[in-house]
Design a protein around this motif. Structure first.
Motif, PDB file in Angstrom:
ATOM      1  N   ASP A 108      -6.754  89.314  45.610  1.00 25.55           N
ATOM      2  CA  ASP A 108      -5.384  89.782  45.475  1.00 25.55           C
ATOM      3  C   ASP A 108      -5.315  91.070  44.660  1.00 25.55           C
ATOM      4  O   ASP A 108      -4.611  92.026  45.030  1.00 25.55           O
ATOM      5  CB  ASP A 108      -4.518  88.708  44.812  1.00 25.55           C
ATOM      6  N   ARG A 109      -6.053  91.120  43.534  1.00 24.26           N
ATOM      7  CA  ARG A 109      -6.040  92.312  42.697  1.00 24.26           C
ATOM      8  C   ARG A 109      -6.642  93.507  43.438  1.00 24.26           C
ATOM      9  O   ARG A 109      -6.202  94.639  43.281  1.00 24.26           O
ATOM     10  CB  ARG A 109      -6.816  92.058  41.398  1.00 24.26           C
ATOM     11  N   ARG A 110      -7.648  93.242  44.258  1.00 24.56           N
ATOM     12  CA  ARG A 110      -8.295  94.308  45.035  1.00 24.56           C
ATOM     13  C   ARG A 110      -7.298  94.891  46.041  1.00 24.56           C
ATOM     14  O   ARG A 110      -7.231  96.105  46.230  1.00 24.56           O
ATOM     15  CB  ARG A 110      -9.502  93.719  45.761  1.00 24.56           C
ATOM     16  N   ILE A 111      -6.552  94.016  46.702  1.00 26.97           N
ATOM     17  CA  ILE A 111      -5.569  94.467  47.683  1.00 26.97           C
ATOM     18  C   ILE A 111      -4.477  95.301  47.018  1.00 26.97           C
ATOM     19  O   ILE A 111      -4.112  96.375  47.492  1.00 26.97           O
ATOM     20  CB  ILE A 111      -4.957  93.259  48.417  1.00 26.97           C
ATOM     21  N   LEU A 154       2.485 104.282  51.331  1.00 31.64           N
ATOM     22  CA  LEU A 154       2.222 102.922  50.865  1.00 31.64           C
ATOM     23  C   LEU A 154       2.163 101.941  52.037  1.00 31.64           C
ATOM     24  O   LEU A 154       1.309 101.049  52.076  1.00 31.64           O
ATOM     25  CB  LEU A 154       3.287 102.484  49.861  1.00 31.64           C
ATOM     26  N   LYS A 155       3.071 102.107  52.989  1.00 29.61           N
ATOM     27  CA  LYS A 155       3.060 101.242  54.172  1.00 29.61           C
ATOM     28  C   LYS A 155       1.790 101.436  54.979  1.00 29.61           C
ATOM     29  O   LYS A 155       1.229 100.473  55.521  1.00 29.61           O
ATOM     30  CB  LYS A 155       4.282 101.525  55.044  1.00 29.61           C
ATOM     31  N   LEU A 156       1.345 102.680  55.044  1.00 30.10           N
ATOM     32  CA  LEU A 156       0.120 102.975  55.776  1.00 30.10           C
ATOM     33  C   LEU A 156      -1.084 102.280  55.134  1.00 30.10           C
ATOM     34  O   LEU A 156      -1.921 101.704  55.828  1.00 30.10           O
ATOM     35  CB  LEU A 156      -0.109 104.483  55.828  1.00 30.10           C
ATOM     36  N   ARG A 157      -1.157 102.319  53.801  1.00 28.86           N
ATOM     37  CA  ARG A 157      -2.244 101.635  53.098  1.00 28.86           C
ATOM     38  C   ARG A 157      -2.166 100.126  53.308  1.00 28.86           C
ATOM     39  O   ARG A 157      -3.183  99.463  53.508  1.00 28.86           O
ATOM     40  CB  ARG A 157      -2.174 101.948  51.598  1.00 28.86           C
ATOM     41  N   TYR A 158      -0.945  99.610  53.251  1.00 29.61           N
ATOM     42  CA  TYR A 158      -0.762  98.166  53.448  1.00 29.61           C
ATOM     43  C   TYR A 158      -1.228  97.752  54.843  1.00 29.61           C
ATOM     44  O   TYR A 158      -2.005  96.795  54.998  1.00 29.61           O
ATOM     45  CB  TYR A 158       0.708  97.798  53.250  1.00 29.61           C
ATOM     46  N   ASN A 159      -0.764  98.465  55.862  1.00 23.20           N
ATOM     47  CA  ASN A 159      -1.157  98.129  57.230  1.00 23.20           C
ATOM     48  C   ASN A 159      -2.648  98.308  57.447  1.00 23.20           C
ATOM     49  O   ASN A 159      -3.286  97.521  58.159  1.00 23.20           O
ATOM     50  CB  ASN A 159      -0.374  98.992  58.227  1.00 23.20           C
ATOM     51  N   CYS A 160      -3.210  99.335  56.816  1.00 23.64           N
ATOM     52  CA  CYS A 160      -4.635  99.622  56.964  1.00 23.64           C
ATOM     53  C   CYS A 160      -5.487  98.475  56.430  1.00 23.64           C
ATOM     54  O   CYS A 160      -6.396  97.993  57.106  1.00 23.64           O
ATOM     55  CB  CYS A 160      -4.978 100.927  56.243  1.00 23.64           C
ATOM     56  N   ILE A 161      -5.170  98.025  55.206  1.00 22.05           N
ATOM     57  CA  ILE A 161      -6.006  96.976  54.614  1.00 22.05           C
ATOM     58  C   ILE A 161      -5.752  95.631  55.287  1.00 22.05           C
ATOM     59  O   ILE A 161      -6.674  94.810  55.420  1.00 22.05           O
ATOM     60  CB  ILE A 161      -5.783  96.888  53.087  1.00 22.05           C
ATOM     61  N   MET A 162      -4.519  95.391  55.754  1.00 24.51           N
ATOM     62  CA  MET A 162      -4.248  94.142  56.455  1.00 24.51           C
ATOM     63  C   MET A 162      -4.986  94.101  57.801  1.00 24.51           C
ATOM     64  O   MET A 162      -5.516  93.063  58.201  1.00 24.51           O
ATOM     65  CB  MET A 162      -2.742  93.966  56.681  1.00 24.51           C
ATOM     66  N   ASP A 163      -5.024  95.245  58.488  1.00 20.42           N
ATOM     67  CA  ASP A 163      -5.770  95.312  59.757  1.00 20.42           C
ATOM     68  C   ASP A 163      -7.254  95.093  59.508  1.00 20.42           C
ATOM     69  O   ASP A 163      -7.943  94.414  60.287  1.00 20.42           O
ATOM     70  CB  ASP A 163      -5.546  96.662  60.428  1.00 20.42           C
ATOM     71  N   LYS A 164      -7.743  95.680  58.434  1.00 16.94           N
ATOM     72  CA  LYS A 164      -9.167  95.560  58.100  1.00 16.94           C
ATOM     73  C   LYS A 164      -9.526  94.111  57.785  1.00 16.94           C
ATOM     74  O   LYS A 164     -10.518  93.566  58.288  1.00 16.94           O
ATOM     75  CB  LYS A 164      -9.485  96.457  56.903  1.00 16.94           C
ATOM     76  N   LEU A 165      -8.713  93.472  56.951  1.00 16.87           N
ATOM     77  CA  LEU A 165      -8.990  92.080  56.574  1.00 16.87           C
ATOM     78  C   LEU A 165      -8.733  91.128  57.741  1.00 16.87           C
ATOM     79  O   LEU A 165      -9.328  90.051  57.815  1.00 16.87           O
ATOM     80  CB  LEU A 165      -8.129  91.680  55.368  1.00 16.87           C
ATOM     81  N   GLY A 166      -7.846  91.547  58.639  1.00 19.08           N
ATOM     82  CA  GLY A 166      -7.556  90.714  59.801  1.00 19.08           C
ATOM     83  C   GLY A 166      -8.780  90.502  60.687  1.00 19.08           C
ATOM     84  O   GLY A 166      -8.867  89.493  61.395  1.00 19.08           O
TER      85      GLY A 166
END
Length: 246
Positions: A108-111, A154-166
């Motif tokens: 969570d902290r990493r995200i 910020l939205k771009l970073r959020y979507n990027c990391i969620m896609d990656k973890l997905g």
């Protein structure tokens, strides 16, 4: 130029001290929450034990009642750990549980650190409320005007990391709440392992962490815990940092 560099160094040192202090306070808060969960669990077990016990023919003394409560709690704990390997005692199981909680906490902290890269304080922000916090962080408190460029970044970073973890099975609709559940269930490590110690080496080994999770986590939760571990390991490989960062 020397004075400017010196000022920058002092500013960074002050920020680092604040971050360390905030992280310490956050760990204390999580530890208190875990103790409350453990206490409620023991009381719940004792209540179930008392409800299922036959009514005594005569009243018990407070000492006898207290003893019965402890025996019931101990019996429940033994049943929960009966599937654990014989070489692991209850203290080891408890410690491994905290390590599992640390996995969820660290992910969570990493995200959050990836998304809010320019933000020093992360109090009040969880992976579950990131969309709301993005809106708050990009809106002026006085005028309500939104910084669209910052919001978009910020939205771009959020979507990027969620896609990656997905790619590793992470579901933004499931796993943020699941991580909070795991932290509340097991707690997190209260103390950092000593640098260079064998304990620290074991914590940095994903395969060893997987074995701990398999030993400790209930079967229904194991699949999701292993997803969290895979995600944490992947992020550590990408940023070149250890699995656990303190």
């Amino acid at each position: 130029m020397d004075m400017l560099n010196s000022h920058d160094v002092e500013s960074l040192q002050c920020q680092n001290k604040r971050l360390v202090k905030e992280n310490t306070e956050l760990r204390k808060l999580v530890s208190l929450q875990q103790e409350n969960v453990e206490l409620r669990t023991v009381l719940s077990r004792a209540s179930r034990c008392n409800d299922s016990s036959p009514s005594p023919k005569r009243s018990c003394s407070p000492r006898h009642a207290q003893s019965a409560t402890k025996e019931c709690a101990a019996s429940s704990s033994q049943e929960e750990m009966k599937e654990a390997p014989k070489h692991c005692d209850s203290q080891q199981i408890h410690k491994m549980g905290r390590i599992v909680g640390e996995i969820a906490f660290q992910l969570d902290r990493r995200i959050l650190a990836y998304i809010f890269q320019d933000r020093i304080r992360l109090y009040g922000i969880t992976v579950s409320n990131i969309p709301q916090k993005i809106k708050e962080a990009t809106s002026c408190r006085n005028t309500g005007k939104v910084d669209e460029e910052q919001k978009s970044n910020l939205k771009l970073r959020y979507n990027c990391i969620m896609d990656k973890l997905g790619q590793f099975g992470y579901d933004p609709c499931v796993h943020p709440g699941f991580s909070e559940y795991i932290v509340n269930l097991f707690g997190i490590l209260k103390e950092r392992p000593q640098p260079g110690s064998e304990e620290l080496k074991q914590l940095m080994d994903p395969e060893n962490l997987k074995k701990m999770a398999t030993t400790t986590v209930p079967e229904n939760d194991l699949k999701d815990v292993l997803i969290l571990l895979k995600c944490l390991h992947q992020l550590s490989k990408e940023d070149g940092k250890p699995v656990f960062v303190w």
